[in-house]
Motif scaffolding. Structure first.
Motif, PDB file in Angstrom:
ATOM      1  N   ALA A 217      83.096  25.535  69.840  1.00  0.00           N
ATOM      2  CA  ALA A 217      83.044  26.578  68.812  1.00  0.00           C
ATOM      3  C   ALA A 217      81.637  27.122  68.604  1.00  0.00           C
ATOM      4  O   ALA A 217      81.471  28.292  68.238  1.00  0.00           O
ATOM      5  CB  ALA A 217      83.582  26.029  67.495  1.00  0.00           C
ATOM      6  N   THR A 218      80.633  26.286  68.841  1.00  0.00           N
ATOM      7  CA  THR A 218      79.263  26.718  68.573  1.00  0.00           C
ATOM      8  C   THR A 218      78.521  27.180  69.828  1.00  0.00           C
ATOM      9  O   THR A 218      77.416  27.711  69.719  1.00  0.00           O
ATOM     10  CB  THR A 218      78.452  25.583  67.920  1.00  0.00           C
ATOM     11  OG1 THR A 218      78.506  24.406  68.752  1.00  0.00           O
ATOM     12  CG2 THR A 218      79.019  25.247  66.554  1.00  0.00           C
ATOM     13  N   HIS A 219      79.130  26.983  71.010  1.00  0.00           N
ATOM     14  CA  HIS A 219      78.451  27.362  72.247  1.00  0.00           C
ATOM     15  C   HIS A 219      79.251  28.368  73.078  1.00  0.00           C
ATOM     16  O   HIS A 219      78.821  28.733  74.177  1.00  0.00           O
ATOM     17  CB  HIS A 219      78.178  26.129  73.107  1.00  0.00           C
ATOM     18  CG  HIS A 219      77.076  25.259  72.588  1.00  0.00           C
ATOM     19  ND1 HIS A 219      77.225  24.478  71.461  1.00  0.00           N
ATOM     20  CD2 HIS A 219      75.810  25.064  73.009  1.00  0.00           C
ATOM     21  CE1 HIS A 219      76.101  23.813  71.236  1.00  0.00           C
ATOM     22  NE2 HIS A 219      75.224  24.158  72.158  1.00  0.00           N
ATOM     23  N   ALA A 220      80.400  28.796  72.589  1.00  0.00           N
ATOM     24  CA  ALA A 220      81.191  29.759  73.354  1.00  0.00           C
ATOM     25  C   ALA A 220      80.424  31.061  73.498  1.00  0.00           C
ATOM     26  O   ALA A 220      79.805  31.556  72.549  1.00  0.00           O
ATOM     27  CB  ALA A 220      82.527  30.004  72.660  1.00  0.00           C
ATOM     28  N   GLN A 235      74.077  19.805  65.452  1.00  0.00           N
ATOM     29  CA  GLN A 235      74.496  18.452  65.815  1.00  0.00           C
ATOM     30  C   GLN A 235      75.567  18.457  66.912  1.00  0.00           C
ATOM     31  O   GLN A 235      76.171  17.419  67.184  1.00  0.00           O
ATOM     32  CB  GLN A 235      75.037  17.726  64.581  1.00  0.00           C
ATOM     33  CG  GLN A 235      73.981  17.388  63.551  1.00  0.00           C
ATOM     34  CD  GLN A 235      72.994  16.358  64.064  1.00  0.00           C
ATOM     35  OE1 GLN A 235      73.381  15.343  64.621  1.00  0.00           O
ATOM     36  NE2 GLN A 235      71.712  16.618  63.894  1.00  0.00           N
ATOM     37  N   ALA A 236      75.790  19.592  67.554  1.00  0.00           N
ATOM     38  CA  ALA A 236      76.873  19.688  68.537  1.00  0.00           C
ATOM     39  C   ALA A 236      76.647  18.760  69.722  1.00  0.00           C
ATOM     40  O   ALA A 236      77.580  18.092  70.195  1.00  0.00           O
ATOM     41  CB  ALA A 236      77.030  21.133  69.013  1.00  0.00           C
ATOM     42  N   ALA A 292      74.141  18.348  77.604  1.00  0.00           N
ATOM     43  CA  ALA A 292      75.170  17.547  76.912  1.00  0.00           C
ATOM     44  C   ALA A 292      76.468  18.322  76.764  1.00  0.00           C
ATOM     45  O   ALA A 292      77.018  18.444  75.662  1.00  0.00           O
ATOM     46  CB  ALA A 292      74.662  17.081  75.553  1.00  0.00           C
ATOM     47  N   THR A 293      76.970  18.851  77.871  1.00  0.00           N
ATOM     48  CA  THR A 293      78.200  19.639  77.815  1.00  0.00           C
ATOM     49  C   THR A 293      79.426  18.727  77.734  1.00  0.00           C
ATOM     50  O   THR A 293      79.404  17.598  78.228  1.00  0.00           O
ATOM     51  CB  THR A 293      78.323  20.542  79.052  1.00  0.00           C
ATOM     52  OG1 THR A 293      78.381  19.722  80.234  1.00  0.00           O
ATOM     53  CG2 THR A 293      77.153  21.495  79.156  1.00  0.00           C
ATOM     54  N   PRO A 294      80.502  19.202  77.128  1.00  0.00           N
ATOM     55  CA  PRO A 294      81.702  18.362  77.018  1.00  0.00           C
ATOM     56  C   PRO A 294      82.329  18.030  78.359  1.00  0.00           C
ATOM     57  O   PRO A 294      82.925  16.951  78.505  1.00  0.00           O
ATOM     58  CB  PRO A 294      82.643  19.197  76.146  1.00  0.00           C
ATOM     59  CG  PRO A 294      82.112  20.581  76.181  1.00  0.00           C
ATOM     60  CD  PRO A 294      80.644  20.473  76.403  1.00  0.00           C
TER      61      PRO A 294
END
Length: 392
Positions: A217-220, A235-236, A292-294
């Motif tokens: 949601a914060t990096h799209a 903090q993502a 630190a990508t998902p």
């Protein structure tokens, strides 16, 4: 859950010890030229990961696996929720402090403004840290307290003495949190998640998805998140790290939770689910340890689930466990073993000592990195026998 298991689970020690051994090896190997790409950390923008990129996630994963056992042990000892949280907050704060000091010793310092070598400053820092976090065996508790206070005062003095920047006007600050600091954030969030989930797998999985969703949601690309999400976006990356630890918690419950009948099947399903989500996210969020990508976190978590499953089958079920004694000293004293190479480096730099050039490239460098990791593990065994241990 964990307090119902009479025997110690050796696979946990094996996993932690092997992770530390590989960490020392790859960190030493990072300074060796001529190594194949798969032995080096992948560049930040490469959309790839190598086996060194799984070492940090393995640390986070084992932190998560250990939390259910630690919490159950404290509950069995009669700790209240307030006592447990005092321990959690103190431990997380300690990791953050250590991380900030170590990061500032690596870059951004100004030795001229400090009036001392950064290597001397580092050695003083490690000495004070040992005073604060050593497991003291004195009968006189006042002596133990005095040493801890002296160490804490030393850390404050070193923090005040630090200067950074070209003009020397910068103070000690979190340029980034360092590996230990990132572990501290993940531990804090994971401990909170454990209190929320109460040893239930589905809520923990939901929290893994929530951590992943926060990053998305914060990096799209092109997204304009609401103000609250923008605030949480800081903090993502820590949430992504926490998701790895949460996967470790889920794995603990899969294997050791009450009423779990088919742990290997469930572990395989968990690994497949994590892999599938990572595969879906990868086109939008490339694999990157640095960012630190998902996708990196979920692929790494899937690997850790499978690695622990294999270790548990070999060590605890098949009883092929004699080799665990080689890595168990490091598993029992991980913080000390982690900082030993940094202490050795600072001491060598302070004394102007250097390794022969031949150990800086090719197979000699590879063999040295392996030998150095083994030497540090052996030193850990000696320090354990001398009852010298660090514990947050």
């Amino acid at each position: 859950m964990a307090n119902s298991k009479p025997a110690r689970i050796l696979a946990l020690d094996a996993f932690r010890g092997v992770t530390i051994l590989v960490m020392i090896f790859v960190n030493t190997l990072a300074g060796v030229h001529g190594m194949p790409a798969w032995m080096e950390h992948a560049p930040a923008d490469a959309d790839a990961m190598t086996f060194p990129d799984v070492v940090f996630p393995a640390f986070l994963f084992i932190v998560g696996m250990s939390i259910p056992f630690a919490m159950a042990q404290r509950q069995a000892a009669g700790d209240t929720a307030a006592a447990r949280w005092r321990h959690v907050l103190t431990r997380a704060a300690g990791l953050l402090v250590l991380g900030v000091f170590m990061v500032n010793a690596e870059d951004g310092y100004n030795e001229a403004a400090m009036g001392m070598s950064i290597h001397l400053w580092s050695l003083l820092f490690y000495g004070c840290a040992m005073l604060v976090w050593a497991v003291h065996r004195f009968e006189n508790r006042m002596l133990s307290m005095a040493l801890r206070v002296a160490g804490a005062c030393g850390l404050v003095a070193l923090a005040l003495a630090f200067r950074g920047g070209a003009d020397g006007n910068l103070r000690l600050a979190p340029q980034w949190w360092g590996i230990l600091g990132l572990i501290g954030w993940a531990y804090l969030y994971s401990a909170a998640a454990w209190e929320i989930a109460r040893a239930r797998i589905l809520p923990l999985i939901a929290l893994v998805l929530a951590c992943t969703g926060l990053y998305v949601a914060t990096h799209a690309a092109g997204a304009q998140p609401p103000a609250l999400l923008r605030l949480l976006g800081a903090q993502a990356e820590n949430a992504v790290h926490a998701s790895i630890a949460l996967c470790g918690m889920v794995t603990s419950l899969v294997f050791f939770g009450q009423g779990r009948g088919k742990p290997f099947r469930d572990a395989l399903l968990l690994a497949l689910a994590l892999t599938a989500i990572a595969f879906v996210l990868r086109p939008w969020f490339k694999i990157s340890k640095i960012y630190a990508t998902p996708s990196w976190a979920l692929y790494s978590s899937a690997i850790c689930v499978l690695l622990f499953s294999a270790l548990y089958w070999v060590v605890d079920l098949r009883r092929i466990s004699g080799w665990v004694a080689l890595v168990r000293p490091a598993a029992a004293n991980p913080l000390l073993v982690y900082i030993i190479p940094y202490i050795a480096y600072a001491l060598m730099q302070l004394l102007h000592l250097a390794l022969p050039d031949v150990l800086g490239s090719g197979w000699p460098g590879f063999l040295w990195a392996l030998a150095y990791a083994i030497i540090v593990m052996a030193l850990a065994a000696v320090l354990n026998r001398l009852h010298f241990k660090l514990q947050l």
